[in-house]
Every structure is written in C-alpha cells, then in structure tokens.
Enzyme design. Sequence first.
Site, PDB file in Angstrom:
ATOM      1  N   HIS A   1     -11.298  -2.641   3.410  1.00  0.00           N
ATOM      2  CA  HIS A   1     -11.195  -2.208   4.809  1.00  0.00           C
ATOM      3  C   HIS A   1     -11.929  -0.892   5.066  1.00  0.00           C
ATOM      4  O   HIS A   1     -12.002  -0.440   6.220  1.00  0.00           O
ATOM      5  CB  HIS A   1      -9.715  -2.083   5.174  1.00  0.00           C
ATOM      6  CG  HIS A   1      -9.035  -1.015   4.386  1.00  0.00           C
ATOM      7  ND1 HIS A   1      -8.861  -1.086   3.011  1.00  0.00           N
ATOM      8  CD2 HIS A   1      -8.527   0.175   4.759  1.00  0.00           C
ATOM      9  CE1 HIS A   1      -8.259   0.012   2.589  1.00  0.00           C
ATOM     10  NE2 HIS A   1      -8.058   0.792   3.623  1.00  0.00           N
ATOM     11  N   ASP A   2     -12.442  -0.270   4.000  1.00  0.00           N
ATOM     12  CA  ASP A   2     -13.184   0.993   4.158  1.00  0.00           C
ATOM     13  C   ASP A   2     -14.685   0.800   3.967  1.00  0.00           C
ATOM     14  O   ASP A   2     -15.440   1.773   4.100  1.00  0.00           O
ATOM     15  CB  ASP A   2     -12.734   2.016   3.102  1.00  0.00           C
ATOM     16  CG  ASP A   2     -11.317   2.497   3.312  1.00  0.00           C
ATOM     17  OD1 ASP A   2     -10.678   2.900   2.334  1.00  0.00           O
ATOM     18  OD2 ASP A   2     -10.852   2.439   4.479  1.00  0.00           O
TER      19      ASP A   2
ATOM     20  N   GLU B   1      -6.039   3.975  -6.242  1.00  0.00           N
ATOM     21  CA  GLU B   1      -7.298   4.218  -5.531  1.00  0.00           C
ATOM     22  C   GLU B   1      -7.671   5.671  -5.780  1.00  0.00           C
ATOM     23  O   GLU B   1      -6.892   6.570  -5.432  1.00  0.00           O
ATOM     24  CB  GLU B   1      -7.174   3.967  -4.023  1.00  0.00           C
ATOM     25  CG  GLU B   1      -8.526   4.011  -3.338  1.00  0.00           C
ATOM     26  CD  GLU B   1      -8.525   4.640  -1.948  1.00  0.00           C
ATOM     27  OE1 GLU B   1      -7.635   5.430  -1.643  1.00  0.00           O
ATOM     28  OE2 GLU B   1      -9.429   4.311  -1.167  1.00  0.00           O
TER      29      GLU B   1
ATOM     30  N   ASP C   1      -2.803   4.863  -2.488  1.00  0.00           N
ATOM     31  CA  ASP C   1      -3.858   5.427  -1.656  1.00  0.00           C
ATOM     32  C   ASP C   1      -4.241   6.842  -2.124  1.00  0.00           C
ATOM     33  O   ASP C   1      -3.364   7.707  -2.245  1.00  0.00           O
ATOM     34  CB  ASP C   1      -3.297   5.504  -0.225  1.00  0.00           C
ATOM     35  CG  ASP C   1      -4.364   5.810   0.791  1.00  0.00           C
ATOM     36  OD1 ASP C   1      -5.280   5.000   0.956  1.00  0.00           O
ATOM     37  OD2 ASP C   1      -4.295   6.888   1.414  1.00  0.00           O
TER      38      ASP C   1
ATOM     39  N   ASP D   1       0.864  -1.177   0.000  1.00  0.00           N
ATOM     40  CA  ASP D   1       0.000   0.000   0.000  1.00  0.00           C
ATOM     41  C   ASP D   1       0.903   1.230   0.000  1.00  0.00           C
ATOM     42  O   ASP D   1       1.777   1.360   0.872  1.00  0.00           O
ATOM     43  CB  ASP D   1      -0.885  -0.010   1.262  1.00  0.00           C
ATOM     44  CG  ASP D   1      -2.256   0.565   0.988  1.00  0.00           C
ATOM     45  OD1 ASP D   1      -3.257  -0.049   1.379  1.00  0.00           O
ATOM     46  OD2 ASP D   1      -2.321   1.644   0.338  1.00  0.00           O
TER      47      ASP D   1
HETATM   48  O1  TEU Z   1      -9.333   5.812   1.694  1.00  0.00           O
HETATM   49  C1  TEU Z   1      -9.667   6.969   0.957  1.00  0.00           C
HETATM   50  C2  TEU Z   1     -11.091   7.211   1.046  1.00  0.00           C
HETATM   51  O2  TEU Z   1     -11.669   7.787   0.177  1.00  0.00           O
HETATM   52  C3  TEU Z   1     -11.773   6.692   2.238  1.00  0.00           C
HETATM   53  O3  TEU Z   1     -11.478   7.625   3.281  1.00  0.00           O
HETATM   54  C4  TEU Z   1     -13.218   6.634   1.983  1.00  0.00           C
HETATM   55  O4  TEU Z   1     -13.624   7.801   1.327  1.00  0.00           O
HETATM   56  C5  TEU Z   1     -13.915   6.578   3.277  1.00  0.00           C
HETATM   57  O5  TEU Z   1     -13.195   5.692   4.097  1.00  0.00           O
HETATM   58  C6  TEU Z   1     -15.298   6.071   3.005  1.00  0.00           C
HETATM   59  O6  TEU Z   1     -15.961   6.078   4.221  1.00  0.00           O
HETATM   60  C7  TEU Z   1      -7.939   5.601   1.792  1.00  0.00           C
HETATM   61  C8  TEU Z   1      -7.725   4.364   2.655  1.00  0.00           C
HETATM   62  O7  TEU Z   1      -8.318   3.246   1.996  1.00  0.00           O
HETATM   63  C9  TEU Z   1      -8.380   4.626   3.996  1.00  0.00           C
HETATM   64  O8  TEU Z   1      -8.319   3.464   4.822  1.00  0.00           O
HETATM   65  C10 TEU Z   1      -7.629   5.766   4.652  1.00  0.00           C
HETATM   66  O9  TEU Z   1      -8.288   6.076   5.871  1.00  0.00           O
HETATM   67  C11 TEU Z   1      -7.624   7.006   3.758  1.00  0.00           C
HETATM   68  O10 TEU Z   1      -7.314   6.736   2.398  1.00  0.00           O
HETATM   69  C12 TEU Z   1      -6.557   7.977   4.238  1.00  0.00           C
HETATM   70  O11 TEU Z   1      -5.292   7.398   4.015  1.00  0.00           O
END
Ligand code: TEU
Length: 569
Positions: free
Chosen positions: A339-340, A266, A207, A99
């Site tokens: 994970h999000d 992403e 990310d 990542d």
């Molecule tokens: O996620 C980016 C992102 O867009 C997320 O914050 C998403 O919009 C949100 O979680 C939806 O509820 C990336 C990573 O995947 C996330 O785990 C990190 O928290 C974020 O970036 C910051 O690095």
Amino acid sequence: ETSGPWWTRAVVYQVYPRSFADADGDGIGDLAGILGKLDYLAELGVDILWLSPIYASPQKDNGYDISDYQRIDPVFGTFADFDALVEGLHARGMKLVMDLVVNHTSNEHPWFLESASSPQSPKRDWYWWRDPRKGFAPGEPGAEPTNWGSFFSGPTWTLDPASGQYYLHLFAREQPDLNWENPEVRAAVYDMMTWWLDRGVDGFRMDVVNFLSKTLPLADGAVPPGHLWGDGGPQFMSGPRIHEFLAEMHREVFAGRQAELITVAEMPGVTVEEARLFTNPARAEVDMVFQFEHVSLDQGPGGKWDYRGLDLRDLKTSWNRWQKGLAETGWNSLYLDNHDQPRLVSRFGDDGAYRYESATLWAALLHLHRGTPYIYQGEELGMTNVPFTSIEDFRDIESLNWYDEATMKLGRDPQEVLAALRRMSRDNARTPVQWTGGANAGFTTGTPWIAVNPNYPTVNAELDRSSPRSVYRFYQRLIALRHGSAVVQLGRFGLEQADHPVLYAFTRTLDGAVLRVLGNVSGEPLGLPPGLGGGTLLLGNYGAPGDAGTARGTAGQGATGRASVMEQD
Ligand code: TEU
C-alpha cells in the site's frame, strides 16, 4: 529434504481494507466485504491474510493513526464482523496477521490527549515533549528541538501553544511518536498485543518497528542537498535499544504460546547485517523483516519523487546480498507491491500491451527467491498505476503534503510534481480492487472514496480469471509450486550472469535438485547465453518487438518476457 518453520512454505496476501471490497455501500471497503472474498483468496492458495489497520482512527493516514487499539473503526464494521472473519479464515486453513502500529498513535488517542493536557500529566512522558531549541521562543522559525524532517514533509515537531513545548512525530502531526524509553508505554502495548492474540489473531506485521528506539540525546541530522529539513534517520532507525525492546516484546507476548504465530517487522533503512540479528531464531526477536533497499534503487538523492529508473543489475546485486546474507540464519520477506508502493507492473515492467507477460514474469522472479512472498491486493490481477489528472484525484497525506511543500515552499512546477506523483504516489496502490467490469468495478454500490482506475473494464478479476492468459491463475500456480517444492521453499540461492543488463538468471539448489530461473526483463527477444543448461525452470524469452526495452526497465517499456512455470528434473 530439510524443512523449516511453517512460514517458509507460506504466502501472504495483504488487504488494505478501505480499498478491497465494500459491502455496505458507503464507498469504503469493510470487513464484511473481505468476508465475501475469502473463497477468492482460498482459491488463490494464500496462507496468511495481513490486514492493514481496522482500528478506531480519524483516518488521517488511512488508519495508521490509531485512536483506540482495542476498538474496530465503525467504518470497517463491528467485532462480530471481525470474529466472523477470523472464523472464516481459520475454517479455510488461513491465518490472520494484524497491523501493529505502535511507534506512534493518533493525536486523538486518549493517551495523547492526557499527555498533552499538561506538562504535569502522569502520561507526559508517554510521548516525546521538548522545550524550544535554546535561544528560540516557542513558534519562532528554527525553534524545533531538532531539525529532523517528517516522512510526510515539514518538521517532525509540532508546537503545543498551551505548554510552549513541542511534541515529536516522524510522520504526520496527527501521529505523535510514543516514547518507548518509558516502560509503562511498553507494558501497555504488550497487554494490547496479548489481548488480540487471545481473540484469535495469528501474528502481527509491525509498522516501522525499528524506529521505536531513538538515540539519545535527540540531535540535529545532516540536511541533504535540496532539502528543507535534516535527516534524523541515523538516530531513529535501529537505535541503541531496539534489540532489547523486540526481545522483551517477544518474551512478554509470544513466548510460551503454542499456536503457530508469525511476526513481520517493517524496518525502513534496515541493513542485511542488522536483519541477520533481528531474524536469527536463537535471538527470539522477530521471524522476518520487510526491508526497503530494492524499492529505493530507482530513486535519486531527492528520494522517492526523484525517479531515476531501475537498472536490473542494481536489483540483482541488492537481492543477491539479501539472499546470501540471510542464507544461514534469518529469513527474507519478498515483496514488490504494497500500500506504500506504486503498482509493480507499471514501475518495473510493462503495463501496456504486454501487461500479462510482464506481471507474470515479475511474479515468478519474486516468488522463486528464498523467503516468504507477499501479494498485495490486485497484484494478482496485474492492476496498474493510475492516470491521475489533477491533485484533487489524490487522497494520500504523503502525496498531498509533498505537493504543497514542493509547489509552495520549493517553487517546483506543479505539472512536474504531478508527474512524479503519478509515477510514485501511494495512491496508485490504493484505488479500489477491480472485481468486475460493472459499475465501480464491483467494489461498491456507492461512491468510492477514491476513483476507480479507468482501466477497470479491461483489468478486473472476472475477466482475468476467465482468460487463458490469467495473471490470477499464474499466481495460483506459483503458490502451488511453493507449497509443493522444498527447493522453492529452502533451496540455496545462486545468482548467475550478474552483469547481464536484462537477463535475471538464478538457481535454487537443495539436496542435489537444481531449479534454474531465467527472466528476460527487456522488450526484445534474448538468446540465452551459453552454459545455462541442466535442470531448468524456463521463463521463456517470448519478448515481442514492443518498444525497444532498455536495460533500465522503466515504466512503459521493459518486460515482455512471458513466464511459463514448470520444473524439470
Ligand atoms: O510506512 C513506513 C514507511 O517507511 C513509509 O512511510 C514509506 O517510507 C513511505 O511511504 C515511502 O513513500 C508505514 C506504513 O506502511 C505507511 O502506510 C504509514 O504511512 C507509515 O508507516 C506511518 O505509519
């Protein structure tokens, strides 16, 4: 049969290390724990392991706040553990994708500490520092240089009292944004990426990489109704120099390397048109993007906490647009879980009596589209959302900050906010993987950093893999089908019955071979509409009389259609 790049035949498995497997009993997953599960992954048949951050970090955002890009956080293990993991994966013919979190660092990264030490610091311009808004004193309400709201609630600017200046953080105040306008920042990142590739890493998941280029000068955004802060998105999503930066990164880091590498971008907010440019091989930017359209279709104007349920027709329209848009050039990532996101079987399907039917139906629908499928840890076991009972059960900074803002600043009813968190919090995906029905679901011998989902006695790998109705075995067959079928890998996508409220019907066509996929996402048996004949892959309509499935497949209702995956000529 035509054949595409190797990743058109690949399936990715995402590991969120702190919740996967804990070998040293401290209650937090680690690299040694992952090493112990490589045969489990090899047997599943996945090709690539995407590892969420394991770098040194204060863990404010569970590792997405990095304080040293070239050190492994001791909580996850050592470089010896890392090298063993690379070796173990490569020995099994699998690849490792790390990542890459370079839109921001931790506020404890030496770069930021140096930058924040003084306005005259040589690294001041490595981050975004601005004076208070004209006419405001430092710290005065409204003094933030722009009115942008953070993804984690509150403003995107935090005051440094010593200098009276603010620094930008699109996420938590502990995640200051790097200034990619500065060529020194870009060069430092490229050196770090090269260092990891030289250590045997096979690529990166990048990310929020479309946030790197901000539109200058930074200016206020529109304040959506009911929100406290402005939307800066139009100014930092796919900004003016983003293609230049990604092309430079490709040139500086990837060009000339012989290994089969992979880059996954992403990109929250990316459009199909932009994705055609980002993933066009002739432009040498990235191989594929992670887009967010389909995971916002069940949300209202209030965003992720404003749940509206999903109308299947909206999903079909969105995925059809992405399939068509990247049919000639470019490539899709296929995901419903990570994970999000909350657990797909709870969000889109039925996590009750028909959990197996629902989990397998959605797996088949997802994996049989054109693109690279991503399996998030536990998805292959049909793991579900968690019945969190109080705010103390949560760990995710996004959820905790929202709870505070919603109850303290917006005056929302705590029970309503908790219900929204139970449905959409990222912590739904971050409870420990459930390996067995034993203590802590076999995740740890210690106290887990977040409680195990109480359904682990009936939802766990040991039980599932010995069951005749195994979600794991179904994913195994889906992956094997993709590996062996050019139609699944490259076949042209064709949507059918677009307006049907509960039938998801599409074809994949290549060199005369036709694969038809039929999915009934309702809770009721469905007679097939006339005209759906010919070579078919039948997702049976075994809907049982469960709760009357509605067109809006909301959690607790919806899919009971069982999927049996077979290809007929
Ligand atoms: O996620 C980016 C992102 O867009 C997320 O914050 C998403 O919009 C949100 O979680 C939806 O509820 C990336 C990573 O995947 C996330 O785990 C990190 O928290 C974020 O970036 C910051 O690095």
